[in-house]
Design an enzyme around this catalytic site. Structure first.
Site, PDB file in Angstrom:
ATOM      1  CB  SER A  29      -1.000  -0.310   1.214  1.00 35.41           C
ATOM      2  OG  SER A  29      -1.677  -1.050   1.043  1.00 35.41           O
ATOM      3  CE  LYS A  78      -8.566  -6.374   5.446  1.00 30.15           C
ATOM      4  NZ  LYS A  78      -8.270  -6.966   4.474  1.00 30.15           N
ATOM      5  CG  ASN A  99     -10.470  -2.243   3.440  1.00 30.15           C
ATOM      6  OD1 ASN A  99     -11.332  -1.402   3.518  1.00 30.15           O
ATOM      7  ND2 ASN A  99      -9.950  -2.561   2.434  1.00 30.15           N
ATOM      8  CG  ASP A 115     -11.010  -6.083   1.294  1.00 36.55           C
ATOM      9  OD1 ASP A 115     -10.024  -5.288   0.909  1.00 36.55           O
ATOM     10  OD2 ASP A 115     -10.684  -6.564   2.481  1.00 36.55           O
ATOM     11  CB  ALA A 142     -15.545 -20.530   4.127  1.00 37.09           C
ATOM     12  N   GLY A 143     -12.537 -18.607   4.077  1.00 38.72           N
ATOM     13  CA  GLY A 143     -11.834 -17.702   4.968  1.00 38.72           C
ATOM     14  C   GLY A 143     -12.203 -16.371   4.929  1.00 38.72           C
ATOM     15  N   GLY A 144     -11.149 -15.664   5.719  1.00 36.98           N
ATOM     16  CA  GLY A 144     -11.420 -14.147   6.170  1.00 36.98           C
ATOM     17  C   GLY A 144     -11.669 -13.360   4.538  1.00 36.98           C
ATOM     18  CB  ALA A 145      -9.771 -13.480   1.413  1.00 34.64           C
ATOM     19  CB  ILE A 231      -8.361 -13.376  -3.672  1.00 36.52           C
ATOM     20  CG1 ILE A 231      -8.166 -14.644  -2.983  1.00 36.52           C
ATOM     21  CG2 ILE A 231      -9.884 -13.097  -4.181  1.00 36.52           C
ATOM     22  CD1 ILE A 231      -8.265 -14.369  -1.531  1.00 36.52           C
ATOM     23  CE1 TYR A 233       0.056  -9.359  -4.262  1.00 38.48           C
ATOM     24  CE2 TYR A 233      -2.117  -9.421  -3.387  1.00 38.48           C
ATOM     25  CZ  TYR A 233      -0.940  -8.998  -3.188  1.00 38.48           C
ATOM     26  OH  TYR A 233      -0.552  -8.413  -1.845  1.00 38.48           O
TER      27      TYR A 233
HETATM   28  P1  ATR Z   1      -7.855 -15.802   4.893  1.00 38.81           P
HETATM   29  O1  ATR Z   1      -8.429 -15.139   6.331  1.00 38.81           O
HETATM   30  O2  ATR Z   1      -6.548 -15.008   4.336  1.00 38.81           O
HETATM   31  O3  ATR Z   1      -8.840 -16.179   3.974  1.00 38.81           O
HETATM   32  P2  ATR Z   1      -7.793 -18.321   6.327  1.00 38.81           P
HETATM   33  O4  ATR Z   1      -9.036 -17.900   7.124  1.00 38.81           O
HETATM   34  O5  ATR Z   1      -6.789 -19.132   6.967  1.00 38.81           O
HETATM   35  O6  ATR Z   1      -7.136 -17.266   5.434  1.00 38.81           O
HETATM   36  O7  ATR Z   1      -8.410 -19.206   4.941  1.00 38.81           O
HETATM   37  C1  ATR Z   1      -7.747 -19.759   4.039  1.00 38.81           C
HETATM   38  C2  ATR Z   1      -8.805 -20.570   2.843  1.00 38.81           C
HETATM   39  O8  ATR Z   1      -7.907 -21.496   2.208  1.00 38.81           O
HETATM   40  C3  ATR Z   1      -9.721 -21.366   3.777  1.00 38.81           C
HETATM   41  O9  ATR Z   1     -10.718 -21.632   3.037  1.00 38.81           O
HETATM   42  C4  ATR Z   1      -8.890 -22.869   3.879  1.00 38.81           C
HETATM   43  O10 ATR Z   1      -9.993 -23.878   4.045  1.00 38.81           O
HETATM   44  P3  ATR Z   1     -10.051 -24.405   5.677  1.00 38.81           P
HETATM   45  O11 ATR Z   1     -11.182 -23.339   5.966  1.00 38.81           O
HETATM   46  O12 ATR Z   1     -10.509 -25.873   5.289  1.00 38.81           O
HETATM   47  O13 ATR Z   1      -9.052 -24.247   6.414  1.00 38.81           O
HETATM   48  C5  ATR Z   1      -8.548 -22.749   2.628  1.00 38.81           C
HETATM   49  N1  ATR Z   1      -7.195 -23.625   2.433  1.00 38.81           N
HETATM   50  C6  ATR Z   1      -6.021 -23.616   2.939  1.00 38.81           C
HETATM   51  N2  ATR Z   1      -5.295 -24.603   2.662  1.00 38.81           N
HETATM   52  C7  ATR Z   1      -5.918 -25.460   1.822  1.00 38.81           C
HETATM   53  C8  ATR Z   1      -5.950 -26.938   1.430  1.00 38.81           C
HETATM   54  N3  ATR Z   1      -4.918 -27.399   1.502  1.00 38.81           N
HETATM   55  N4  ATR Z   1      -6.953 -27.287   0.866  1.00 38.81           N
HETATM   56  C9  ATR Z   1      -8.164 -26.860   0.880  1.00 38.81           C
HETATM   57  N5  ATR Z   1      -8.344 -25.437   1.179  1.00 38.81           N
HETATM   58  C10 ATR Z   1      -7.369 -24.765   1.876  1.00 38.81           C
END
Ligand code: ATR
Length: 288
Positions: A29, A78, A99, A115, A142-145, A231, A233
């Site tokens: 940034s 965040k 953010n 975002d 389904a993580g934070g992003a 997402i 990059y």
């Molecule tokens: P962020 O907040 O940056 O999105 P995160 O919350 O750790 O990071 O989320 C990472 C995402 O990648 C999640 O959807 C994670 O799946 P899980 O909820 O099952 O952990 C996914 N992910 C990471 N490694 C993975 C893998 N080897 N196979 C499938 N999904 C994966």
């Protein structure tokens, strides 16, 4: 003879902004905003602000008291920023994270989340002919992003979102919290089946990132018109994007989301909605 020196100085009325993170050294940034400040000849500065979690609330108030126009907040601040704001935008509330913070002239801390805006603007700019929100979207992860992307797709009028995550419960929790019948949770091993009739595929997992395994998904069932985006990059062309491009699908890489999410903050703090150009992309890609 006097040597010609090209330099930029701050004045007593410079506008100040920055990014608070812990760590913050990886953040692109400062370079991104610095490029725009120079391009538009603005009397302002955008700084990296390393702030440990235990100091965050005090630091945010201090920046307001120091006359900053606003700040971006990044990992790990965040979510905690929500509670520090006097007012939140509707999208920040629904995303559950902030953010972009603006300090108003009457002393309020205003929180927003750009975002999802960045996600949509990136697709609009780089795939202008794609009707990506007119049919089902497949969202992987389904993580934070992911949350900002789901909210943005719902607001864009996407008729159905097939949400699939390795840990199914996380996808179910997210679907429940966003409480929209258009979100349908699909089992991770069945991701490839969910591609049927899709208009958009989005990878929001960390798979495909430098140092991580590739996202392994069979794209045979995906219509050739569907837009595929990531997402991640780094690298710009992930395995997923290469696979999609090689079979003829339009693809958009994830860098533009980072660039476009920065626009609303820059406009509020410095007064210009800045342009995302190929030159800016190059500048940010080659930044260390
Ligand atoms: P962020 O907040 O940056 O999105 P995160 O919350 O750790 O990071 O989320 C990472 C995402 O990648 C999640 O959807 C994670 O799946 P899980 O909820 O099952 O952990 C996914 N992910 C990471 N490694 C993975 C893998 N080897 N196979 C499938 N999904 C994966």
């Amino acid at each position: 003879m006097t040597a010609h020196i090209s330099y930029r100085t701050l004045s007593g009325t410079s506008r100040l902004a920055g990014v608070m993170g812990w760590p913050v050294s990886h953040s692109k940034s400062p370079r991104l905003h610095g490029y725009w400040l120079a391009k538009y000849g603005i009397d302002g500065s955008y700084m990296p602000l390393p702030v440990a979690p235990e100091n965050f609330a005090d630091a945010l108030k201090s920046l307001k008291n120091l006359g900053f126009s606003g700040v971006n907040v990044t990992i790990p601040h965040k979510e905690v920023t929500l509670a520090q704001c006097d007012q939140l935008s509707d999208r920040a509330k629904r995303i559950g994270a902030v953010n972009t913070v603006t300090f108003s002239e009457d002393g309020l801390i205003l929180g927003d989340n750009t975002d999802g805006f960045g996600f949509i603007e990136n697709l609009r700019q780089n795939a202008p002919d794609s009707a990506f929100a007119s049919g089902p979207a497949v969202v992987l992860g389904a993580g934070g992003a992911c949350r900002a992307i789901l909210v943005a797709l719902l607001d864009e009028g996407c008729p159905e979102i097939r949400l699939t995550n390795r840990t199914r419960k996380r996808a179910e929790d997210l679907a429940r919290e966003l409480d929209d019948p258009r979100i349908k949770v699909v089992d991770w091993p069945l991701s490839a089946d969910a591609l049927d009739q899709a208009s958009l595929v989005v990878n929001t997992t960390s798979l495909g990132m430098v140092g991580q395994p590739e996202l392994a998904i069979d794209l045979d069932g995906l219509p050739k018109t569907a837009l595929v985006t990531d997402i991640v990059y780094a690298p710009l062309m992930t395995g997923l994007l290469c696979q999609a491009r090689d079979r003829g699908n339009p693809v958009v890489d994830g860098l533009g989301m980072l660039l476009h999410q920065a626009r609303p903050g820059f406009e509020r703090w410095f007064g210009i909605d800045p342009e995302v150009t190929a030159e800016l992309r190059e500048f940010v890609i080659y930044s260390k």
